[in-house]
Design an enzyme around this catalytic site. Structure first.
Site, short mmCIF file in Angstrom:
data_model
loop_
_atom_site.label_atom_id
_atom_site.label_comp_id
_atom_site.label_asym_id
_atom_site.label_seq_id
_atom_site.Cartn_x
_atom_site.Cartn_y
_atom_site.Cartn_z
N ASP A 28 0.91 -1.27 0.01
CA ASP A 28 0.10 0.04 -0.01
C ASP A 28 0.72 1.16 -0.04
O ASP A 28 0.36 2.36 -0.63
CB ASP A 28 -0.94 -0.04 1.31
N LYS A 80 -31.65 -11.11 -31.52
CA LYS A 80 -30.30 -10.56 -31.44
C LYS A 80 -30.52 -9.12 -31.46
O LYS A 80 -30.65 -8.57 -32.47
CB LYS A 80 -29.46 -11.19 -32.39
S1 IVH Z 1 -25.56 -14.51 -26.55
C1 IVH Z 1 -21.72 -16.87 -25.19
N1 IVH Z 1 -27.78 -13.28 -27.11
O1 IVH Z 1 -24.29 -10.47 -30.38
C2 IVH Z 1 -23.02 -16.06 -25.75
N2 IVH Z 1 -25.78 -12.50 -27.70
O2 IVH Z 1 -22.59 -11.34 -32.34
C3 IVH Z 1 -22.72 -14.94 -26.33
N3 IVH Z 1 -26.00 -10.30 -28.88
O3 IVH Z 1 -21.31 -10.62 -28.23
C4 IVH Z 1 -23.89 -14.02 -26.95
N4 IVH Z 1 -28.20 -10.26 -28.62
O4 IVH Z 1 -23.16 -8.69 -27.70
C5 IVH Z 1 -26.36 -13.47 -27.17
N5 IVH Z 1 -29.97 -12.37 -27.43
C6 IVH Z 1 -28.45 -12.46 -27.58
C7 IVH Z 1 -27.87 -11.39 -28.22
C8 IVH Z 1 -26.33 -11.40 -28.04
C9 IVH Z 1 -27.28 -9.60 -29.16
C10 IVH Z 1 -24.60 -9.77 -28.99
C11 IVH Z 1 -23.79 -9.95 -28.24
C12 IVH Z 1 -22.70 -10.99 -28.56
C13 IVH Z 1 -22.87 -10.48 -30.24
C14 IVH Z 1 -22.43 -11.58 -31.07
#
Ligand code: IVH
Length: 686
Positions: A34, A119
């Protein structure tokens, strides 16, 4: 002390403090006492007292307390933030489920429940709770390290500062998407217009820009939202399904998208996709596809991940948006491996909210196949982050006299002959390192995000430093601070630079003087060696010295080292040859040795070093009955082991199932330890 000296000292101290903050706060592994840490901060403050211009908003002095809360220091994620593989049509989705079944060893018609959900087109964020209190929030960054956006995330109404309800684990990272609604986006752009500021291109960019404001009050005024879609580190997961855990997360005070649906077949998953597609336009936020996730968490665990994406999820993208425009010119760009890539320079057109001016034409066969000519009207499309493509020419709009495109056979940058190897679609410049384009592109790759990732040294700066002779080879980057001292035209009096930004650049360069073996290998830009292969090689050789020794010995095709390289699981002859070609070239070796004078390459850190097989080389042979070969391999690698294709003196352990033949005999002849599948299951703790 002159201002210049103070700036350099300040940058050094700031970098040191940030590094220690990270060790202390996020890795829980402080190395300073610290008192020593306090002394660093005191010295920083005394410099700022004398030179107030150094107290920039990103200085550690501007943080409340010592916690990394106000600026954007880097945070290492406790568990990596993964990305998703894409599916573009129904067949890809069917293939995804089939792969899941095969990996798990299920029958071809076994029921696999799939959670389908929109998504969200925003940016991902991980929010950490300890004892129910929000303690840290980070952007995804490169998946391993993101930016600390805690102060800004606290202003987002959808993200609770304290978890609600009951039953939450003591440590919980909720992951999801920060986004902006379409109406809020339109309002924001009106306000930007009124204030004479630049407009944002789309809701996603404006969400990203709003989250990355240094002043949290600005973030608050932007009314960002958040949908949770998963979790990272969790002291406990009180559910056995993804859908069950998401219901719990909702009960703890989060917004979970109302369109989540558990589907019991590919058909119902595709129905969910079409339904979500139908309501897409009526949603108040942008979505760019549907994500399917294997609902059972024990299966997710077994499926694990491969090269930064889970095997248990896939993103089914919506069809690309299209538009018509004209090709003004066809340009040839030369990449770092010498590939000549044709690019269509387009009359600017808006596609899916983004202005497009360039589209890739891939290669000469593609131009011939589509018969694309300068002056043509073409249909272009853009899907998500994918580079815009030319779909087809509109023949009736072809101007009179437009001539078929002739692909150059010399490099437009250095004039060397451009060759097409047999069986290859790409034509390459043979100029190697005499070709300026290749050298600049290699440097750009070298500093890119997944390679050295030097803050403040992006593509633009590299190109400028190349032009003015500051940086000719990678090692020059690390000698920049030194060469600047005797430079005729000093950087800090160059347009776009000042004393502080130069000091920050040097500090950022210094912060990268140690780099992991996998990143280092990737950064070299060797043909066929992307991130995945770089990691496989780093896992195999463990240290730069071992790797250099091995590739030198392997130049002899009769050598043990060459056989060993070919035997690395996942490395085929093409990749192995590319590696040897690179290190067999004196100029490249020079670049590497020069670099090693300036930097330290740290040994690959195999995951789970406490496992009994970490660092060991395994060979699987015969039939496994309780798990598939793929699953067994993935499990072994996750435990830090290397998997090889055949048995040699270097093999530590052979796992032999029924039907094992020559490999088992070979193991016995060499005295290598052999276990059966049950022994393996016990060892893997399954
Ligand atoms: S699951 C390990 N669910 O898409 C699982 N991702 O292209 C990781 N995203 O990095 C993602 N909606 O930022 C998941 N319903 C959803 C999503 C989602 C948007 C994004 C997320 C991911 C990216 C990948």
């Amino acid at each position: 002390m002159t201002l210049e000296e103070a700036g350099a000292e300040h940058a050094r101290l700031a970098a040191e403090i940030r590094r220690n903050d990270e060790l202390y706060y996020t890795r829980d592994a402080p190395v300073l006492s610290d008192a020593d840490y306090d002394a660093l901060r005191k010295r920083l403050l005394s410099i700022e007292a004398a030179y107030p211009e150094l107290a920039t908003p990103d200085s550690p002095s501007q943080k409340v307390g010592a916690a990394p809360s106000a600026g954007f220091s880097k945070i290492r994620h406790a568990l990596p933030m993964l990305s998703l593989n894409n599916a573009f049509d129904d067949q890809d989705v069917q293939d995804f489920i089939d792969r899941v079944r095969r990996f798990l060893g299920l029958s071809a018609d076994a029921a696999v429940d799939i959670l389908a959900e929109p998504k969200i087109d925003g940016l991902s964020c991980s929010v950490r709770y300890e004892k129910g209190k929000l303690v840290l929030a980070a952007t995804r960054g490169d998946g391993q390290e993101g930016e600390d956006v805690t102060a800004n995330v606290r202003t987002i109404a959808d993200i609770p500062n304290a978890l609600k309800g009951e039953g939450w684990p003591d440590v919980l990272e909720v992951r999801g998407e920060v986004y902006m609604t379409k109406p809020d986006f339109l309002k924001l752009n009106e306000a930007q217009d009124a204030a004479g500021k630049a407009r944002y291109a789309n809701p996603r960019n404006s969400a990203a820009g709003s989250l990355r404001q240094l002043d949290p009050d600005i973030t608050r005024s932007r009314r960002l939202r958040f949908f949770a879609w998963g979790w990272g580190e969790a002291a406990a997961v009180p559910a056995d399904r993804q859908s069950g855990m998401m219901a719990r997360i909702a009960s703890w005070g989060f917004q979970v998208n109302p369109e989540l649906k558990v589907c019991d077949s590919v058909e119902t998953a595709l129905e969910a996709y079409r339904r979500i597609g139908e309501i897409r336009a009526s949603l108040t936020y942008d979505i760019d596809g549907v994500v399917y996730k294997v609902d059972r968490l024990d299966w997710q665990e077994r499926l694990g991940m491969v090269s930064r994406a889970p095997r248990w999820a896939v993103a089914h993208k919506f069809a690309a948006e299209q538009a018509q425009t004209t090709v003004q010119k066809i340009d040839i760009q030369v990449g770092r491996t010498g590939a000549l890539t044709p690019v269509a320079k387009l009359e600017p057109v808006t596609v899916g909210g983004v202005v497009v001016q360039n589209a890739t034409l891939h290669n000469e066969d593609e131009i011939r196949r589509k018969d694309i000519r300068e002056g043509d009207t073409v249909i272009i499309q853009r899907a998500g982050d994918v580079i815009p493509q030319v779909v087809a020419v509109v023949p009736e709009k072809r101007p009179k006299g437009a001539e078929a495109y002739v692909f150059p056979t010399t490099c437009p940058v250095c004039g060397s002959h451009a060759e097409r190897e047999e069986g290859e679609v790409v034509r390459r410049c043979t100029g190697g390192l005499i070709c300026e384009a290749q050298r600049v592109e290699r440097l750009r790759h070298f500093v890119s995000r997944d390679a050295f990732d030097i803050e403040g040294l992006g593509e633009k700066q590299i190109a400028a430093f190349w032009r003015d002779g500051r940086i000719q080879s990678p090692a020059d980057i690390f000698r920049l601070a030194e060469t600047e001292k005797t430079s005729l035209k000093r950087l800090d009096v160059t347009e776009g630079w000042g004393k502080t930004s130069v000091a920050n650049l040097f500090a950022a360069i210094d912060a990268r003087r140690t780099i992991g073996l996998d990143r280092f290998l990737y950064a070299l830009g060797i043909r066929h060696i992307g991130q995945e292969n770089a990691r496989i090689l780093a896992r195999h050789y463990l240290s730069i010295d071992a790797l250099l020794e091995a590739v030198s010995a392997a130049q002899d095709p009769e050598s043990e080292a060459w056989r060993d390289l070919l035997n690395v699981d996942g490395i085929g002859p093409k990749v192995a040859q590319a590696l040897l070609d690179f290190f067999g070239e004196a100029l490249n070796l020079q670049v590497v040795h020069d670099l090693l004078e300036e930097i330290r390459v740290s040994d690959f850190d195999p995951p789970r070093t406490d496992s009994p097989i970490a660092g060991k080389t395994l060979v699987f042979t015969g039939t496994l009955e309780k798990m598939t070969r793929d699953e067994a391999k993935a499990r072994a690698q996750a435990m830090g082991a290397k998997v090889a294709g055949s048995v040699s003196k270097k093999t530590d352990l052979v796992i032999a199932g029924p039907g094992a033949g020559s490999k088992l005999a070979q193991a016995q002849a060499l005295g290598v330890a052999v276990i059966d599948e049950d022994g393996w299951i016990e060892m893997a703790g399954l």
